[in-house]
Motif scaffolding. Structure first.
Motif, mmCIF file in Angstrom:
data_model
loop_
_atom_site.group_PDB
_atom_site.id
_atom_site.type_symbol
_atom_site.label_atom_id
_atom_site.label_comp_id
_atom_site.label_asym_id
_atom_site.label_seq_id
_atom_site.Cartn_x
_atom_site.Cartn_y
_atom_site.Cartn_z
ATOM 1 N N ALA A 1 9.840 8.694 10.920
ATOM 2 C CA ALA A 1 9.963 9.367 9.435
ATOM 3 C C ALA A 1 10.015 8.193 7.821
ATOM 4 O O ALA A 1 10.422 8.125 7.034
ATOM 5 C CB ALA A 1 11.081 10.239 8.664
ATOM 6 N N GLY A 2 9.196 7.141 8.684
ATOM 7 C CA GLY A 2 9.161 6.272 8.205
ATOM 8 C C GLY A 2 10.595 4.922 8.405
ATOM 9 O O GLY A 2 10.680 3.383 7.500
ATOM 10 N N VAL A 3 11.829 5.786 8.634
ATOM 11 C CA VAL A 3 12.506 4.569 9.018
ATOM 12 C C VAL A 3 12.172 3.249 9.472
ATOM 13 O O VAL A 3 13.583 2.570 9.317
ATOM 14 C CB VAL A 3 14.218 5.560 9.798
ATOM 15 C CG1 VAL A 3 15.487 4.617 9.205
ATOM 16 C CG2 VAL A 3 14.318 6.511 9.057
ATOM 17 N N ALA A 4 11.726 3.489 10.706
ATOM 18 C CA ALA A 4 11.042 2.077 11.797
ATOM 19 C C ALA A 4 10.409 1.744 11.161
ATOM 20 O O ALA A 4 9.650 0.084 11.343
ATOM 21 C CB ALA A 4 11.121 2.899 13.021
ATOM 22 N N GLY A 5 9.753 2.101 9.796
ATOM 23 C CA GLY A 5 8.287 1.275 9.386
ATOM 24 C C GLY A 5 7.336 2.114 9.860
ATOM 25 O O GLY A 5 7.269 3.284 9.467
ATOM 26 N N TYR A 6 6.153 1.763 8.992
ATOM 27 C CA TYR A 6 4.548 1.717 9.528
ATOM 28 C C TYR A 6 3.350 1.331 9.571
ATOM 29 O O TYR A 6 3.791 -0.120 9.758
ATOM 30 C CB TYR A 6 3.880 2.304 7.775
ATOM 31 C CG TYR A 6 5.155 3.198 6.800
ATOM 32 C CD1 TYR A 6 5.043 4.784 7.372
ATOM 33 C CD2 TYR A 6 5.985 2.448 6.735
ATOM 34 C CE1 TYR A 6 5.735 5.411 6.043
ATOM 35 C CE2 TYR A 6 7.035 3.291 5.173
ATOM 36 C CZ TYR A 6 7.224 5.008 4.739
ATOM 37 O OH TYR A 6 7.848 5.895 4.724
ATOM 38 N N VAL A 7 2.670 2.110 9.498
ATOM 39 C CA VAL A 7 2.007 1.422 11.076
ATOM 40 C C VAL A 7 -0.196 1.519 10.275
ATOM 41 O O VAL A 7 -0.404 2.731 9.470
ATOM 42 C CB VAL A 7 1.167 1.999 12.831
ATOM 43 C CG1 VAL A 7 -0.260 1.400 12.859
ATOM 44 C CG2 VAL A 7 2.482 1.771 13.472
ATOM 45 N N LEU B 1 0.811 -0.995 -0.032
ATOM 46 C CA LEU B 1 0.056 -0.067 0.094
ATOM 47 C C LEU B 1 0.650 1.410 -0.174
ATOM 48 O O LEU B 1 2.277 1.320 0.304
ATOM 49 C CB LEU B 1 -1.439 -0.228 1.433
ATOM 50 C CG LEU B 1 -1.520 -1.110 1.349
ATOM 51 C CD1 LEU B 1 -3.004 -1.630 2.337
ATOM 52 C CD2 LEU B 1 -3.328 -0.438 0.149
ATOM 53 N N PRO B 2 0.471 2.072 -0.840
ATOM 54 C CA PRO B 2 1.391 3.647 -0.806
ATOM 55 C C PRO B 2 1.566 4.115 0.650
ATOM 56 O O PRO B 2 0.780 3.918 1.437
ATOM 57 C CB PRO B 2 0.546 4.432 -1.515
ATOM 58 C CG PRO B 2 -0.755 3.673 -2.198
ATOM 59 C CD PRO B 2 -0.599 2.173 -1.889
ATOM 60 N N VAL B 3 2.446 4.647 0.787
ATOM 61 C CA VAL B 3 2.621 5.515 2.431
ATOM 62 C C VAL B 3 2.900 6.844 1.729
ATOM 63 O O VAL B 3 4.102 7.409 1.365
ATOM 64 C CB VAL B 3 3.363 4.520 3.308
ATOM 65 C CG1 VAL B 3 2.445 3.078 3.801
ATOM 66 C CG2 VAL B 3 4.849 4.399 2.467
ATOM 67 N N ASN B 4 3.409 7.218 3.162
ATOM 68 C CA ASN B 4 3.735 8.777 3.295
ATOM 69 C C ASN B 4 4.600 9.035 4.349
ATOM 70 O O ASN B 4 4.381 9.087 5.223
ATOM 71 C CB ASN B 4 2.437 9.733 2.828
ATOM 72 C CG ASN B 4 3.344 11.491 3.596
ATOM 73 O OD1 ASN B 4 4.625 11.839 2.740
ATOM 74 N ND2 ASN B 4 2.562 11.907 3.509
#
Length: 285
Positions: free
Chosen positions: A138-144, A109-112
């Motif tokens: 900022a996306g370094v550790a991931g996304y929820v 899925l697209p993320v920002n």
């Protein structure tokens, strides 16, 4: 009892009016509720995603996956939350609430990396969802990712519309009953007046109309009764005058006939065709 024409016409008008009101109210309700519920679920997803992202930085850095799983599991108790999952910076799933496996539709899925992002996800038979993603560091550790079930929105809207239609139906049939009573109250005096007018047309001036209301119908009934009385008096006077004139004419004819019969000279009366119409006894002698 036969349905009156006034009631039938008014009932058709009520059906049309009710149809317009019902359709308009339904469309407005569906649009308003759906928009409001979608906005509410989207806002709820943002809050949950932000809360998980802010509290899971250290957990992800320490790779404490069991703690991460227990955190996201507790959010499933919130109404509308269908799934929660966390991916690392490379897009690999760290923790998720899917059973038994992760659907293909949520992969990639697209993320920002700079903030929240909302996507629409269609999982076929599982339904449609509002997916809200929030970057961790900022996306370094991931996304929820938090998925809110749009099916609940539709179910709530559908339930509300059904209740509204039921209420409108009760109001409509109550209005029809009230209309029937009102129209019956109006049409009965009009029917009585129509029958009374028919009797007057047959020269039955002794007929009476029993309408005691003080509205326009009662005023019309009183006016018709006054007219009937005046017509009765006028016709009686005319009949008396005709009878008197007929009697006078008969007396005049009798007197004239007696004069003709006693004239000493013969008298013969013919019409324009030469036909004898009158003669006296003197002519015969």
């Amino acid at each position: 009892m036969r349905m009156s024409k006034i009631f039938r016409k008014t009932l058709v008008l009520m059906f049309l009016l009710f149809g317009v009101i019902s359709i308009s109210a339904t469309v407005l309700t569906v649009w308003t509720l759906y928009s409001h519920m979608t906005e509410e679920y989207t806002s709820k997803g943002r809050v949950i995603a932000r809360a998980i992202a802010n509290s899971s930085v250290e957990i992800l850095l320490n790779r404490d996956l069991s703690t991460m799983q227990s955190i996201i599991d507790q959010f499933l108790e919130i109404q509308g939350v269908e799934y929660v999952f966390v991916v690392d910076g490379s897009g690999e799933f760290v923790s998720h609430t899917f059973v038994p496996m992760v659907p293909e539709e949520v992969k990639g899925l697209p993320v920002n990396p700079h903030g929240l992002m909302v996507n629409e996800v269609d999982m076929g038979e599982r339904g449609e969802f509002i997916d809200t993603s929030k970057p961790i560091l900022a996306g370094v550790a991931g996304y929820v990712h938090v998925g809110m079930d749009k099916g609940l929105i539709r179910a709530y809207v559908r339930e509300t519309v059904i209740k509204m239609q039921a209420l409108l139906a009760v109001i409509f049939w109550g209005s029809v009953l009230l209309l029937f009573v009102v129209v019956k109250k109006i049409s009965q005096p009009l029917t009585t007046l129509t029958e009374y007018a028919g009797k007057l047309a047959d020269h039955d001036f002794t007929a009476e109309v029993k309408i005691t209301s003080r509205d326009e119908v009662g005023l019309l009934a009183n006016t018709m009764q006054s007219m009937a009385q005046e017509l009765s008096e006028l016709i009686t006077g005319l009949e008396r005058a005709v009878a008197n004139s007929t009697m006078e004419l008969q007396d005049t004819l009798t007197y004239t006939s007696a004069i003709i019969d006693n004239v000493a000279d013969g008298l013969l009366v013919v019409d324009t065709n030469g036909k004898i119409t009158r003669s006296n006894p003197a002519l015969a002698t």
